[in-house]
Design a protein around this motif. Structure first.
Motif, PDB file in Angstrom:
ATOM      1  N   GLN A 184      50.766  48.078  48.312  1.00 52.96           N
ATOM      2  CA  GLN A 184      50.274  49.082  48.074  1.00 52.96           C
ATOM      3  C   GLN A 184      50.156  50.166  49.098  1.00 52.96           C
ATOM      4  O   GLN A 184      50.059  49.835  50.195  1.00 52.96           O
ATOM      5  CB  GLN A 184      48.988  48.788  47.263  1.00 52.96           C
ATOM      6  CG  GLN A 184      49.172  48.129  45.862  1.00 52.96           C
ATOM      7  CD  GLN A 184      47.872  47.607  45.380  1.00 52.96           C
ATOM      8  OE1 GLN A 184      47.257  46.462  45.244  1.00 52.96           O
ATOM      9  NE2 GLN A 184      47.044  48.712  44.840  1.00 52.96           N
ATOM     10  N   HIS A 185      49.906  51.292  48.469  1.00 55.10           N
ATOM     11  CA  HIS A 185      49.718  52.695  49.253  1.00 55.10           C
ATOM     12  C   HIS A 185      48.264  52.151  50.089  1.00 55.10           C
ATOM     13  O   HIS A 185      47.164  51.840  49.437  1.00 55.10           O
ATOM     14  CB  HIS A 185      49.632  53.735  48.443  1.00 55.10           C
ATOM     15  CG  HIS A 185      49.727  55.038  49.417  1.00 55.10           C
ATOM     16  ND1 HIS A 185      50.384  55.143  50.707  1.00 55.10           N
ATOM     17  CD2 HIS A 185      49.299  56.416  49.063  1.00 55.10           C
ATOM     18  CE1 HIS A 185      50.212  56.328  50.783  1.00 55.10           C
ATOM     19  NE2 HIS A 185      49.719  57.240  50.084  1.00 55.10           N
ATOM     20  N   VAL A 186      48.514  52.456  51.502  1.00 56.75           N
ATOM     21  CA  VAL A 186      47.561  52.085  52.255  1.00 56.75           C
ATOM     22  C   VAL A 186      46.088  52.903  51.884  1.00 56.75           C
ATOM     23  O   VAL A 186      44.927  52.202  51.872  1.00 56.75           O
ATOM     24  CB  VAL A 186      47.595  52.416  53.872  1.00 56.75           C
ATOM     25  CG1 VAL A 186      46.399  52.225  54.592  1.00 56.75           C
ATOM     26  CG2 VAL A 186      48.922  51.442  54.113  1.00 56.75           C
ATOM     27  N   ILE A 187      46.205  54.092  51.545  1.00 53.23           N
ATOM     28  CA  ILE A 187      44.889  54.899  51.092  1.00 53.23           C
ATOM     29  C   ILE A 187      44.481  54.754  49.691  1.00 53.23           C
ATOM     30  O   ILE A 187      43.891  55.619  49.227  1.00 53.23           O
ATOM     31  CB  ILE A 187      45.021  56.281  51.621  1.00 53.23           C
ATOM     32  CG1 ILE A 187      46.072  57.171  51.233  1.00 53.23           C
ATOM     33  CG2 ILE A 187      45.008  56.195  53.242  1.00 53.23           C
ATOM     34  CD1 ILE A 187      46.273  58.499  51.571  1.00 53.23           C
ATOM     35  N   ASP A 188      45.309  53.867  48.832  1.00 49.95           N
ATOM     36  CA  ASP A 188      44.975  53.803  47.525  1.00 49.95           C
ATOM     37  C   ASP A 188      43.486  53.514  47.385  1.00 49.95           C
ATOM     38  O   ASP A 188      43.000  52.428  47.937  1.00 49.95           O
ATOM     39  CB  ASP A 188      45.849  52.810  46.960  1.00 49.95           C
ATOM     40  CG  ASP A 188      45.714  52.567  45.489  1.00 49.95           C
ATOM     41  OD1 ASP A 188      44.607  52.859  44.811  1.00 49.95           O
ATOM     42  OD2 ASP A 188      46.494  52.377  44.790  1.00 49.95           O
ATOM     43  N   THR A 189      42.670  54.095  46.640  1.00 49.47           N
ATOM     44  CA  THR A 189      41.214  53.725  46.376  1.00 49.47           C
ATOM     45  C   THR A 189      40.984  52.561  45.887  1.00 49.47           C
ATOM     46  O   THR A 189      39.628  52.121  46.066  1.00 49.47           O
ATOM     47  CB  THR A 189      40.626  54.956  45.770  1.00 49.47           C
ATOM     48  OG1 THR A 189      41.110  55.118  44.285  1.00 49.47           O
ATOM     49  CG2 THR A 189      40.405  56.455  46.102  1.00 49.47           C
ATOM     50  N   SER A 190      41.773  52.041  45.057  1.00 49.69           N
ATOM     51  CA  SER A 190      41.631  50.750  44.560  1.00 49.69           C
ATOM     52  C   SER A 190      41.488  49.579  45.810  1.00 49.69           C
ATOM     53  O   SER A 190      41.301  48.422  45.423  1.00 49.69           O
ATOM     54  CB  SER A 190      42.565  50.143  43.886  1.00 49.69           C
ATOM     55  OG  SER A 190      43.843  50.059  44.281  1.00 49.69           O
ATOM     56  N   LEU A 191      41.908  49.841  46.946  1.00 51.02           N
ATOM     57  CA  LEU A 191      41.888  48.941  48.033  1.00 51.02           C
ATOM     58  C   LEU A 191      40.562  48.940  48.797  1.00 51.02           C
ATOM     59  O   LEU A 191      40.270  48.221  49.780  1.00 51.02           O
ATOM     60  CB  LEU A 191      42.994  49.433  49.084  1.00 51.02           C
ATOM     61  CG  LEU A 191      44.432  49.398  48.651  1.00 51.02           C
ATOM     62  CD1 LEU A 191      45.494  49.473  49.997  1.00 51.02           C
ATOM     63  CD2 LEU A 191      44.877  48.150  47.910  1.00 51.02           C
TER      64      LEU A 191
ATOM     65  N   GLY B  64      49.619  40.080  44.964  1.00 52.70           N
ATOM     66  CA  GLY B  64      49.345  41.206  45.226  1.00 52.70           C
ATOM     67  C   GLY B  64      47.828  41.554  45.343  1.00 52.70           C
ATOM     68  O   GLY B  64      47.140  40.584  44.951  1.00 52.70           O
ATOM     69  N   TRP B  65      47.468  42.793  45.272  1.00 45.60           N
ATOM     70  CA  TRP B  65      45.990  43.264  45.186  1.00 45.60           C
ATOM     71  C   TRP B  65      45.513  43.878  43.788  1.00 45.60           C
ATOM     72  O   TRP B  65      45.279  42.915  42.875  1.00 45.60           O
ATOM     73  CB  TRP B  65      45.713  44.056  46.059  1.00 45.60           C
ATOM     74  CG  TRP B  65      44.089  44.537  46.382  1.00 45.60           C
ATOM     75  CD1 TRP B  65      43.414  45.513  45.948  1.00 45.60           C
ATOM     76  CD2 TRP B  65      43.051  43.674  46.640  1.00 45.60           C
ATOM     77  NE1 TRP B  65      42.218  45.499  46.096  1.00 45.60           N
ATOM     78  CE2 TRP B  65      41.696  44.311  46.597  1.00 45.60           C
ATOM     79  CE3 TRP B  65      43.033  42.448  47.177  1.00 45.60           C
ATOM     80  CZ2 TRP B  65      40.506  43.696  47.082  1.00 45.60           C
ATOM     81  CZ3 TRP B  65      41.766  41.706  47.449  1.00 45.60           C
ATOM     82  CH2 TRP B  65      40.361  42.376  47.427  1.00 45.60           C
ATOM     83  N   THR B  66      45.929  44.874  43.486  1.00 49.66           N
ATOM     84  CA  THR B  66      45.691  45.552  42.160  1.00 49.66           C
ATOM     85  C   THR B  66      47.253  46.352  41.676  1.00 49.66           C
ATOM     86  O   THR B  66      46.837  47.011  40.833  1.00 49.66           O
ATOM     87  CB  THR B  66      44.630  46.662  42.185  1.00 49.66           C
ATOM     88  OG1 THR B  66      44.757  47.669  43.183  1.00 49.66           O
ATOM     89  CG2 THR B  66      43.256  45.849  42.438  1.00 49.66           C
TER      90      THR B  66
ATOM     91  N   PRO C   8      39.855  40.996  41.677  1.00 51.56           N
ATOM     92  CA  PRO C   8      39.269  40.857  40.302  1.00 51.56           C
ATOM     93  C   PRO C   8      39.433  42.181  39.548  1.00 51.56           C
ATOM     94  O   PRO C   8      39.223  42.141  38.416  1.00 51.56           O
ATOM     95  CB  PRO C   8      37.792  40.538  40.471  1.00 51.56           C
ATOM     96  CG  PRO C   8      37.401  41.199  41.703  1.00 51.56           C
ATOM     97  CD  PRO C   8      38.621  40.868  42.643  1.00 51.56           C
ATOM     98  N   GLY C   9      39.818  43.133  40.209  1.00 46.64           N
ATOM     99  CA  GLY C   9      39.838  44.371  39.607  1.00 46.64           C
ATOM    100  C   GLY C   9      41.301  44.889  39.024  1.00 46.64           C
ATOM    101  O   GLY C   9      41.616  45.699  38.554  1.00 46.64           O
TER     102      GLY C   9
END
Length: 210
Positions: A39-46, A134-136, A155-156
């Motif tokens: 994912q994009h490094v500065i994605d707020t979901s991270l 992956g993450w989200t 979990p998100g």
């Protein structure tokens, strides 16, 4: 929190028809590789990723380590279309370093004209994948619809409700859950501009217990 759950299938059926969405059966045999979607490094979901692991690099290294502990299948890394941007944040520039520390890990070769993007290029990576980690990433939702077992590490993630297996099971062929209720509830998270403007969306979510 994604709002009221246990929704009926009416909205899903409408969206499925409007967008011609195909839901493929779950895979019932071992695939050729594990796909990891970045994912994009500065994605707020991270945000929670950084809070928990300390850096993007630490998460990625931990991800590869857990996968490799439980399967010898090759690992394919699918970059985000904006991969490389802001890589000075959260040690993201060290991603290649992590790849070099594990056997049989390589970058996806399914690149479009504008680097790696979705649609048919993502589908090519999903075609022979055994599972997706992956993450989200939205790619996890795409993978679940495509019939590929998913292992979101957050979990998100929108795919979390149908990802009930621990990553220790990733090397096996497992019985996956029915996706109908997940699709029903996901459809009630998608609203048109007019539905937001006329209050339909608000009337659905306003009484949920947050």
């Amino acid at each position: 929190n994604f709002g009221p759950m246990g929704n009926g299938p009416d909205r899903w059926h409408r969206i499925q028809k409007e967008h011609d969405i195909e839901i493929k059966p779950w895979r019932d045999k071992v695939g050729e590789y594990i796909l990891v979607v970045l994912q994009h490094v500065i994605d707020t979901s991270l945000i929670r990723m950084i809070e928990h692991y300390g850096s993007y690099y630490n998460w990625f290294h931990n991800c590869l380590s857990m996968i490799r502990t439980h399967t010898d299948l090759p690992i394919v890394i699918r970059p985000h279309p904006k991969h490389g941007m802001y890589s000075n944040f959260f040690d993201a520039y060290r991603v290649p370093e992590a790849i070099d520390q594990f056997e049989n890990v390589y970058w996806s070769r399914n690149q479009g004209a504008e680097n790696l993007n979705g649609g048919k290029y993502l589908e090519r990576d999903l075609d022979n994948a055994h599972a997706v980690v992956g993450w989200t990433s939205n790619a996890l939702t795409e993978a679940a619809c495509y019939g590929v077992p998913v292992y979101p590490m957050s979990p998100g993630s929108m795919a979390t409700p149908i990802a009930r297996l621990p990553i220790t099971e990733i090397g096996k062929v497992n019985k996956m859950p029915d996706r109908q209720q997940w699709l029903n509830d996901l459809a009630y998270c998608q609203w048109t501009y007019d539905e937001i403007k006329n209050g339909t969306a608000w009337n659905h979510i306003k009484n949920v217990n947050l």
